[in-house]
Design a protein around this motif. Structure first.
Motif, PDB file in Angstrom:
ATOM      1  N   SER A 146       0.780  13.015  -5.052  1.00 37.27           N
ATOM      2  CA  SER A 146      -0.591  12.547  -5.251  1.00 37.27           C
ATOM      3  C   SER A 146      -0.793  11.243  -4.494  1.00 37.27           C
TER       4      SER A 146
ATOM      5  N   ARG B 265      -3.706   7.729  -4.210  1.00 38.65           N
ATOM      6  CA  ARG B 265      -4.906   6.999  -4.575  1.00 38.65           C
ATOM      7  C   ARG B 265      -4.929   5.709  -3.765  1.00 38.65           C
TER       8      ARG B 265
ATOM      9  N   HIS C 253      -6.463   7.376   0.158  1.00 38.21           N
ATOM     10  CA  HIS C 253      -6.229   8.692  -0.437  1.00 38.21           C
ATOM     11  C   HIS C 253      -7.232   8.948  -1.556  1.00 38.21           C
ATOM     12  N   CYS C 254      -7.874  10.100  -1.484  1.00 40.34           N
ATOM     13  CA  CYS C 254      -8.763  10.574  -2.558  1.00 40.34           C
ATOM     14  C   CYS C 254      -9.813   9.543  -2.955  1.00 40.34           C
ATOM     15  N   HIS C 255     -10.476   8.965  -1.956  1.00 40.13           N
ATOM     16  CA  HIS C 255     -11.563   8.033  -2.260  1.00 40.13           C
ATOM     17  C   HIS C 255     -12.586   8.761  -3.129  1.00 40.13           C
TER      18      HIS C 255
END
Length: 469
Positions: free
Chosen positions: A53, A55, A81-83
């Motif tokens: 994952s 973030r 990552h994963c804004h």
């Protein structure tokens, strides 16, 4: 660079990596073994990171270890990552329309995105756009449209260039022999010449370096056009304003200006490959903007869509004069990728580009001092958050320190920092453009610690050899 509100230990505690197992951990070890059995061995992996994952600028692996990511998926995760804004845009679009193929039908986000890109183009409009899935596809499009429009067959590229691995893009690439080994015949009509890599091609000061850079460009007219290559048969010159895989080498302004002048004199198209250097990474939308030079064609991908597959070829409108059926892509510019790209542009315009200039400048200020304080650091260069650090065994001879570079890279991973090499002997720093000053400080602390450790190891090994001799 450390923020005054934090002590050194507090800074690392709050903003640093968090490692809970030895590396690689048991789950990562098993995943790597499985990968070795089923995945193409052509992939290059620098160290055994098995991501689960992400973030912001942090990646967590399958064993729960948290790393600072200063590689950003090879400069792809421009918004981190994963804004949440990007995730929301992707989720919303996925619930509405995933695919219909823009090469056969229409959807409004294709033109909406084109208008947004046109507004930030590094050359005057009007413009036209082709959507593909990757940087290599953007380059393939540029190669084909340049030949189609000019009715010429030859193109010029540079040693050290990386333009992709599909056959046309690979023919333009001049980075590593392994990338071309046993794939011949490649696309004919490509001539490679020297890129103005001053640290490797010139030992003098600024004036000598400017002269060297100008000579690299003028070689085209002074040698090629007089000896082997008819200028009226050259369709395009492909150039990276900052070479990526070649070592994060910045093209001097006078070099790009001279290329532009040569193109203008002979009706040649100037193609800027901004796949790695574009999308705000250098503190401007496009790296070529730092020089004031206006290209005819721009290739973009990587950071433009925050990790979704999207490659774009942008041209002055009159260049893209081919007819239906000349070129197309089933998946290129699919609605989800464009939704991600539109959200990415919002974030970059709101904060990312300015932050790249600010934090990149602070990082460069600190790093440039390393050429004096670290025995292995021969050169530091870059713009914004596209920074290269070249390691050498000897500062006089500038002998590459490839093995030691690789060792620094591995040590950084073991200490919780993700970086990548580039060129023969350089390290690249290309974190997400949302990185803050504290995270940058911690990352450089880790890198400096790894570098110092390798310098000590190298010094002990050299002393041992001297004793044996």
């Amino acid at each position: 660079m450390a923020h005054s509100a934090y002590s050194h230990s507090d800074l690392h505690m709050q903003f640093g990596p968090k490692l809970i197992t030895s590396l690689p951990g048991p789950k990562a070890t098993a995943a790597v073994a499985h990968d070795d059995r089923v995945i193409s061995p052509s992939y290059t992996r620098s160290y055994p990171l098995v991501a689960k994952s992400g973030r912001g600028i942090r990646i967590t692996d399958v064993d729960g270890n948290e790393f600072l990511d200063f590689a950003a998926g090879i400069a792809v995760n421009s918004t981190g990552h994963c804004h949440p804004d990007v995730v929301t845009a992707i989720q919303k679009q996925a619930a509405e329309l995933i695919h219909i193929s823009g090469t056969d039908f229409y959807y409004e986000s294709m033109t909406q995105f084109a208008d947004r890109l046109s507004a930030v183009a590094p050359m005057p409009g009007p413009h036209r756009f082709y959507y593909g899935n990757s940087g290599a596809e953007a380059v393939e499009c540029a190669l084909k449209v340049a030949r189609y429009h000019t009715k010429r067959q030859h193109v010029i590229s540079f040693f050290g260039a990386f333009h992709g691995r599909t056959m046309g893009a690979l023919s333009l690439t001049g980075s590593k022999p392994q990338q071309k080994r046993r794939f011949a015949p490649l696309v004919p009509g490509v001539t490679h010449i020297e890129y103005p890599y001053a640290y490797r091609g010139c030992t003098g000061g600024p004036q000598e370096q400017e002269k060297f850079a100008l000579g690299c460009a003028r070689y085209i007219e002074d040698k090629l056009f007089k000896k082997t290559l008819p200028p009226e048969e050259v369709a395009a010159i492909f150039v990276e304003p900052i070479q990526g895989e070649g070592g994060y080498v910045v093209a001097p302004t006078n070099f790009l200006q001279e290329l532009r002048a040569i193109c203008d004199r002979h009706g040649i198209l100037l193609v800027a490959d901004e796949v790695q250097s574009g999308a705000g990474r250098t503190g401007k939308w496009w790296a070529i903007e730092h020089t004031g030079v206006q290209p005819d064609i721009v290739c973009m991908a990587k950071g433009i869509a925050s990790g979704m597959p999207l490659g774009i070829c942008m041209t002055r409108a009159e260049i893209m004069d081919w007819v239906p059926g000349s070129h197309a892509s089933t998946f290129g510019g699919n609605p989800i990728a464009i939704a991600s790209a539109l959200a990415t542009m919002d974030i970059l315009e709101r904060e990312g580009i300015a932050n790249a200039e600010k934090i990149g400048g602070k990082m460069l200020d600190r790093l440039k001092g390393w050429t004096k304080t670290h025995a292995l650091v021969g050169d530091v260069r870059g713009r914004g958050l596209m920074i290269g650090i070249e390691l050498v065994l000897d500062k006089e001879t500038r002998e590459p320190a490839t093995a030691l570079r690789n060792r620094v890279e591995t040590l950084c991973f073991e200490k919780g920092l993700l970086i990548l090499g580039c060129g023969e002997t350089s390290l690249r720093l290309c974190p997400p453009l949302i990185v803050n000053e504290q995270e940058a400080t911690v990352a450089l602390d880790i890198l400096e610690e790894a570098l110092s450790q390798v310098e000590e190891e190298h010094a002990r090994a050299s002393e041992a050899v001297a004793v044996e001799a």
